[in-house]
Design an enzyme around this catalytic site. Sequence first.
Site, PDB file in Angstrom:
ATOM      1  N   CYS A 158     -10.323  -5.076   0.270  1.00 41.04           N
ATOM      2  CA  CYS A 158     -11.411  -4.089   0.317  1.00 41.04           C
ATOM      3  C   CYS A 158     -12.285  -4.221  -0.925  1.00 41.04           C
ATOM      4  O   CYS A 158     -11.928  -4.894  -1.899  1.00 41.04           O
ATOM      5  CB  CYS A 158     -10.841  -2.676   0.430  1.00 41.04           C
ATOM      6  SG  CYS A 158     -10.258  -1.991  -1.131  1.00 41.04           S
ATOM      7  N   GLU A 211       0.267   5.172   0.636  1.00 45.62           N
ATOM      8  CA  GLU A 211      -0.670   6.211   1.079  1.00 45.62           C
ATOM      9  C   GLU A 211      -0.211   7.581   0.606  1.00 45.62           C
ATOM     10  O   GLU A 211       0.867   7.732   0.012  1.00 45.62           O
ATOM     11  CB  GLU A 211      -0.822   6.133   2.602  1.00 45.62           C
ATOM     12  CG  GLU A 211      -1.419   4.794   3.019  1.00 45.62           C
ATOM     13  CD  GLU A 211      -1.710   4.682   4.501  1.00 45.62           C
ATOM     14  OE1 GLU A 211      -1.264   5.531   5.288  1.00 45.62           O
ATOM     15  OE2 GLU A 211      -2.404   3.704   4.868  1.00 45.62           O
ATOM     16  N   CYS A 259      -4.130   0.703  -2.493  1.00 50.40           N
ATOM     17  CA  CYS A 259      -4.018  -0.563  -1.761  1.00 50.40           C
ATOM     18  C   CYS A 259      -2.930  -1.444  -2.390  1.00 50.40           C
ATOM     19  O   CYS A 259      -2.631  -1.341  -3.589  1.00 50.40           O
ATOM     20  CB  CYS A 259      -5.333  -1.337  -1.822  1.00 50.40           C
ATOM     21  SG  CYS A 259      -6.668  -0.621  -0.856  1.00 50.40           S
ATOM     22  N   CYS A 292     -10.708  -3.257  -4.308  1.00 50.07           N
ATOM     23  CA  CYS A 292      -9.757  -4.255  -4.807  1.00 50.07           C
ATOM     24  C   CYS A 292     -10.484  -5.497  -5.324  1.00 50.07           C
ATOM     25  O   CYS A 292     -10.078  -6.088  -6.317  1.00 50.07           O
ATOM     26  CB  CYS A 292      -8.752  -4.619  -3.716  1.00 50.07           C
ATOM     27  SG  CYS A 292      -7.577  -3.285  -3.390  1.00 50.07           S
ATOM     28  N   GLU A 318      -3.080  -4.603  -3.137  1.00 48.41           N
ATOM     29  CA  GLU A 318      -3.573  -5.518  -4.179  1.00 48.41           C
ATOM     30  C   GLU A 318      -3.651  -4.808  -5.524  1.00 48.41           C
ATOM     31  O   GLU A 318      -3.302  -5.387  -6.565  1.00 48.41           O
ATOM     32  CB  GLU A 318      -4.968  -6.039  -3.816  1.00 48.41           C
ATOM     33  CG  GLU A 318      -5.025  -6.851  -2.529  1.00 48.41           C
ATOM     34  CD  GLU A 318      -5.295  -6.016  -1.291  1.00 48.41           C
ATOM     35  OE1 GLU A 318      -4.815  -4.860  -1.224  1.00 48.41           O
ATOM     36  OE2 GLU A 318      -5.989  -6.494  -0.388  1.00 48.41           O
ATOM     37  N   ASN A 367       0.834  -1.197   0.000  1.00 46.21           N
ATOM     38  CA  ASN A 367       0.000   0.000   0.000  1.00 46.21           C
ATOM     39  C   ASN A 367       0.871   1.251   0.000  1.00 46.21           C
ATOM     40  O   ASN A 367       1.949   1.292   0.597  1.00 46.21           O
ATOM     41  CB  ASN A 367      -1.040   0.004   1.134  1.00 46.21           C
ATOM     42  CG  ASN A 367      -0.473  -0.207   2.529  1.00 46.21           C
ATOM     43  OD1 ASN A 367       0.564  -0.830   2.706  1.00 46.21           O
ATOM     44  ND2 ASN A 367      -1.172   0.310   3.520  1.00 46.21           N
TER      45      ASN A 367
HETATM   46  N1  THU Z   1      -5.364  -1.570   2.390  1.00 44.33           N
HETATM   47  C1  THU Z   1      -4.785  -2.398   1.473  1.00 44.33           C
HETATM   48  O1  THU Z   1      -3.659  -2.175   1.036  1.00 44.33           O
HETATM   49  N2  THU Z   1      -5.503  -3.476   1.068  1.00 44.33           N
HETATM   50  C2  THU Z   1      -6.752  -3.781   1.498  1.00 44.33           C
HETATM   51  O2  THU Z   1      -7.383  -4.695   0.981  1.00 44.33           O
HETATM   52  C3  THU Z   1      -7.344  -3.024   2.602  1.00 44.33           C
HETATM   53  C4  THU Z   1      -6.677  -1.765   2.954  1.00 44.33           C
HETATM   54  C5  THU Z   1      -4.611  -0.395   2.832  1.00 44.33           C
HETATM   55  C6  THU Z   1      -5.195   0.915   2.385  1.00 44.33           C
HETATM   56  C7  THU Z   1      -4.649   1.843   3.429  1.00 44.33           C
HETATM   57  O3  THU Z   1      -3.343   2.236   3.042  1.00 44.33           O
HETATM   58  C8  THU Z   1      -4.532   0.992   4.676  1.00 44.33           C
HETATM   59  O4  THU Z   1      -4.580  -0.347   4.239  1.00 44.33           O
HETATM   60  C9  THU Z   1      -5.642   1.224   5.680  1.00 44.33           C
HETATM   61  O5  THU Z   1      -6.885   1.123   5.101  1.00 44.33           O
END
Ligand code: THU
Length: 137
Positions: free
Chosen positions: A91, A49, A58, A94, A60, A47
Amino acid sequence: MTALPPHLETAVHRARDAQANAYAPYSRFRVGAVLECADGTLVPGCNVENASYPAGLCAERGALAAAVSAGHRTFVRVVIVTDADTATPPCGMCRQALVEFNPALEVVSMAADERLAIWSLRDLLPSPFTPASLTND
Ligand code: THU
């Protein structure tokens, strides 16, 4: 605790390596993912941000963009790793991104204690909107 099945060992290790690169200064929720291609290629993502929160990506979808950019379109499995107490599913955004390429993708997720959860994307995203949904026939 379920032992890590041998066929998942390499992908999990690659996902943990990718997780170490996660840029998650806002949520502190570090995620690594590996997309396993039909030819066995493993494509990692983490991920990423952003100070403008919605611009974050994310793990994925990072892996998916890298895989497609490298010419892969057939995927058999995604492996997700976090430091959470329970294995986290991908999520909704994704799930939608992944269903485009394989509605029956195997989704493997590992929690901090190395316990695994395994789903089919079919069960995580029933009645998906797919390329077929765009046809008028
Ligand atoms: N996140 C992912 O990388 N994958 C997911 O399936 C769920 C959430 C990340 C997004 C964000 O950077 C952090 O987790 C918190 O939501």
